[in-house]
Design a protein around this motif. Sequence first.
Motif, PDB file in Angstrom:
ATOM      1  N   ALA A 191     -24.171  36.443  25.442  1.00  0.00           N
ATOM      2  CA  ALA A 191     -23.944  35.385  26.426  1.00  0.00           C
ATOM      3  C   ALA A 191     -23.657  34.051  25.751  1.00  0.00           C
ATOM      4  O   ALA A 191     -22.774  33.289  26.173  1.00  0.00           O
ATOM      5  N   ALA A 192     -24.393  33.753  24.698  1.00  0.00           N
ATOM      6  CA  ALA A 192     -24.164  32.499  23.968  1.00  0.00           C
ATOM      7  C   ALA A 192     -22.789  32.505  23.313  1.00  0.00           C
ATOM      8  O   ALA A 192     -22.073  31.490  23.329  1.00  0.00           O
ATOM      9  N   GLY A 193     -22.423  33.642  22.729  1.00  0.00           N
ATOM     10  CA  GLY A 193     -21.106  33.741  22.111  1.00  0.00           C
ATOM     11  C   GLY A 193     -19.995  33.592  23.122  1.00  0.00           C
ATOM     12  O   GLY A 193     -18.975  32.936  22.867  1.00  0.00           O
ATOM     13  N   LEU A 194     -20.171  34.198  24.306  1.00  0.00           N
ATOM     14  CA  LEU A 194     -19.163  34.084  25.369  1.00  0.00           C
ATOM     15  C   LEU A 194     -19.005  32.635  25.815  1.00  0.00           C
ATOM     16  O   LEU A 194     -17.881  32.128  25.912  1.00  0.00           O
ATOM     17  N   THR A 195     -20.119  31.971  26.089  1.00  0.00           N
ATOM     18  CA  THR A 195     -20.051  30.597  26.596  1.00  0.00           C
ATOM     19  C   THR A 195     -19.443  29.639  25.575  1.00  0.00           C
ATOM     20  O   THR A 195     -18.518  28.873  25.877  1.00  0.00           O
ATOM     21  N   ALA A 196     -19.979  29.680  24.357  1.00  0.00           N
ATOM     22  CA  ALA A 196     -19.478  28.768  23.323  1.00  0.00           C
ATOM     23  C   ALA A 196     -18.014  29.057  22.995  1.00  0.00           C
ATOM     24  O   ALA A 196     -17.205  28.133  22.834  1.00  0.00           O
ATOM     25  N   GLY A 197     -17.677  30.344  22.904  1.00  0.00           N
ATOM     26  CA  GLY A 197     -16.309  30.700  22.555  1.00  0.00           C
ATOM     27  C   GLY A 197     -15.301  30.302  23.606  1.00  0.00           C
ATOM     28  O   GLY A 197     -14.200  29.828  23.292  1.00  0.00           O
ATOM     29  N   ALA A 198     -15.650  30.489  24.889  1.00  0.00           N
ATOM     30  CA  ALA A 198     -14.723  30.136  25.966  1.00  0.00           C
ATOM     31  C   ALA A 198     -14.428  28.647  25.973  1.00  0.00           C
ATOM     32  O   ALA A 198     -13.273  28.214  26.082  1.00  0.00           O
ATOM     33  N   PHE A 199     -15.476  27.831  25.835  1.00  0.00           N
ATOM     34  CA  PHE A 199     -15.265  26.386  25.810  1.00  0.00           C
ATOM     35  C   PHE A 199     -14.514  25.965  24.548  1.00  0.00           C
ATOM     36  O   PHE A 199     -13.688  25.040  24.581  1.00  0.00           O
ATOM     37  N   SER A 200     -14.805  26.617  23.443  1.00  0.00           N
ATOM     38  CA  SER A 200     -14.109  26.287  22.199  1.00  0.00           C
ATOM     39  C   SER A 200     -12.620  26.606  22.296  1.00  0.00           C
ATOM     40  O   SER A 200     -11.776  25.806  21.879  1.00  0.00           O
ATOM     41  N   MET A 201     -12.297  27.773  22.851  1.00  0.00           N
ATOM     42  CA  MET A 201     -10.885  28.149  23.009  1.00  0.00           C
ATOM     43  C   MET A 201     -10.172  27.182  23.936  1.00  0.00           C
ATOM     44  O   MET A 201      -9.043  26.756  23.670  1.00  0.00           O
ATOM     45  N   ALA A 202     -10.820  26.847  25.071  1.00  0.00           N
ATOM     46  CA  ALA A 202     -10.200  25.936  26.032  1.00  0.00           C
ATOM     47  C   ALA A 202      -9.951  24.568  25.407  1.00  0.00           C
ATOM     48  O   ALA A 202      -8.864  23.988  25.545  1.00  0.00           O
ATOM     49  N   ALA A 203     -10.971  24.056  24.717  1.00  0.00           N
ATOM     50  CA  ALA A 203     -10.824  22.734  24.100  1.00  0.00           C
ATOM     51  C   ALA A 203      -9.757  22.748  23.016  1.00  0.00           C
ATOM     52  O   ALA A 203      -8.928  21.830  22.924  1.00  0.00           O
ATOM     53  N   GLY A 204      -9.762  23.796  22.190  1.00  0.00           N
ATOM     54  CA  GLY A 204      -8.780  23.877  21.114  1.00  0.00           C
ATOM     55  C   GLY A 204      -7.358  23.943  21.633  1.00  0.00           C
ATOM     56  O   GLY A 204      -6.463  23.248  21.129  1.00  0.00           O
ATOM     57  N   GLU A 205      -7.139  24.785  22.641  1.00  0.00           N
ATOM     58  CA  GLU A 205      -5.793  24.900  23.208  1.00  0.00           C
ATOM     59  C   GLU A 205      -5.375  23.601  23.881  1.00  0.00           C
ATOM     60  O   GLU A 205      -4.227  23.167  23.764  1.00  0.00           O
ATOM     61  N   TYR A 206      -6.303  22.981  24.615  1.00  0.00           N
ATOM     62  CA  TYR A 206      -5.952  21.750  25.329  1.00  0.00           C
ATOM     63  C   TYR A 206      -5.562  20.641  24.356  1.00  0.00           C
ATOM     64  O   TYR A 206      -4.557  19.949  24.549  1.00  0.00           O
ATOM     65  N   VAL A 207      -6.359  20.476  23.310  1.00  0.00           N
ATOM     66  CA  VAL A 207      -6.063  19.434  22.325  1.00  0.00           C
ATOM     67  C   VAL A 207      -4.748  19.725  21.601  1.00  0.00           C
ATOM     68  O   VAL A 207      -3.907  18.833  21.415  1.00  0.00           O
ATOM     69  N   SER A 208      -4.562  20.986  21.211  1.00  0.00           N
ATOM     70  CA  SER A 208      -3.352  21.362  20.488  1.00  0.00           C
ATOM     71  C   SER A 208      -2.097  21.142  21.327  1.00  0.00           C
ATOM     72  O   SER A 208      -1.116  20.548  20.880  1.00  0.00           O
ATOM     73  N   VAL A 209      -2.123  21.646  22.555  1.00  0.00           N
ATOM     74  CA  VAL A 209      -0.941  21.532  23.412  1.00  0.00           C
ATOM     75  C   VAL A 209      -0.736  20.097  23.874  1.00  0.00           C
ATOM     76  O   VAL A 209       0.402  19.650  24.058  1.00  0.00           O
ATOM     77  N   SER A 210      -1.828  19.351  24.054  1.00  0.00           N
ATOM     78  CA  SER A 210      -1.687  17.937  24.413  1.00  0.00           C
ATOM     79  C   SER A 210      -0.981  17.162  23.303  1.00  0.00           C
ATOM     80  O   SER A 210      -0.192  16.255  23.573  1.00  0.00           O
ATOM     81  N   SER A 211      -1.271  17.519  22.062  1.00  0.00           N
ATOM     82  CA  SER A 211      -0.573  16.884  20.942  1.00  0.00           C
ATOM     83  C   SER A 211       0.915  17.181  21.001  1.00  0.00           C
ATOM     84  O   SER A 211       1.752  16.313  20.711  1.00  0.00           O
TER      85      SER A 211
END
Length: 238
Positions: free
Chosen positions: A58-78
């Motif tokens: 559960a911890a891996g799912l939660t942290a990973g989902a937010f990490s993926m979302a943040a990483g993609e958002y920052v990358s594509v926003s750039s």
Amino acid sequence: MARHSPRDTHGESHNVHNAGWLRAAVLGANDGLISTSGLVVGMAAAGVELRTLLLTAAAGLTAGAFSMAAGEYVSVSSQVDVEKADRAVEERELAEQPKSELQELTSIYQRRGLTPELAAQVARELTQHDALQAHLRDELGITDHNVARPAQAALASAGAFVAGALLPILVVLLYRGPGLTTALTASTLVLLGVLGAVAAKLGGAPIGRGAVRVIFWGALAMGASALIGKVFGTGAVV
């Protein structure tokens, strides 16, 4: 000679249209599956109890989902920022140097194989129709199909990560028998192969190659996680 209807001529479907969301979704699902399964396999090999396995997943799912979302958002926003800056440059140059921009567009079409006369005609007509879009498309390669969409990429990555991470959680919840690490590893590799094949199919690539490459890296991840769990765990075999 066979006749082609307008539907036949214009109903083509190209894989490039799927590139943006497909990349984010496949990366998210693969990452969710491999990382969460790797965590659970390592903990299971260490001999921890069921509750700890579920908390880890559960911890891996939660942290990973937010990490993926943040990483993609920052990358594509750039990427969006770069596209906006390029658009502003083209708007300024079209306003200040229209003749130079027309010649630049003409040169582009000449390099693509048009005669000087036809290239000049095409450049003039496209400039009259929509000069900015002509330069964005033919000079910079920015089109409606590949325009950056940060929110879409973030949601696709997070959602796909969660979908991939659910498999190890379900296995831990439902599997009742010896060899949990083996069952989890096997199910993970099977689903990785399916994901790789589907991604290859949607992208127009060979299915076998797409499946094999994700299975290979998934197997390495599972093996490394299990080895660490065995070496540094409690010594119990799950």
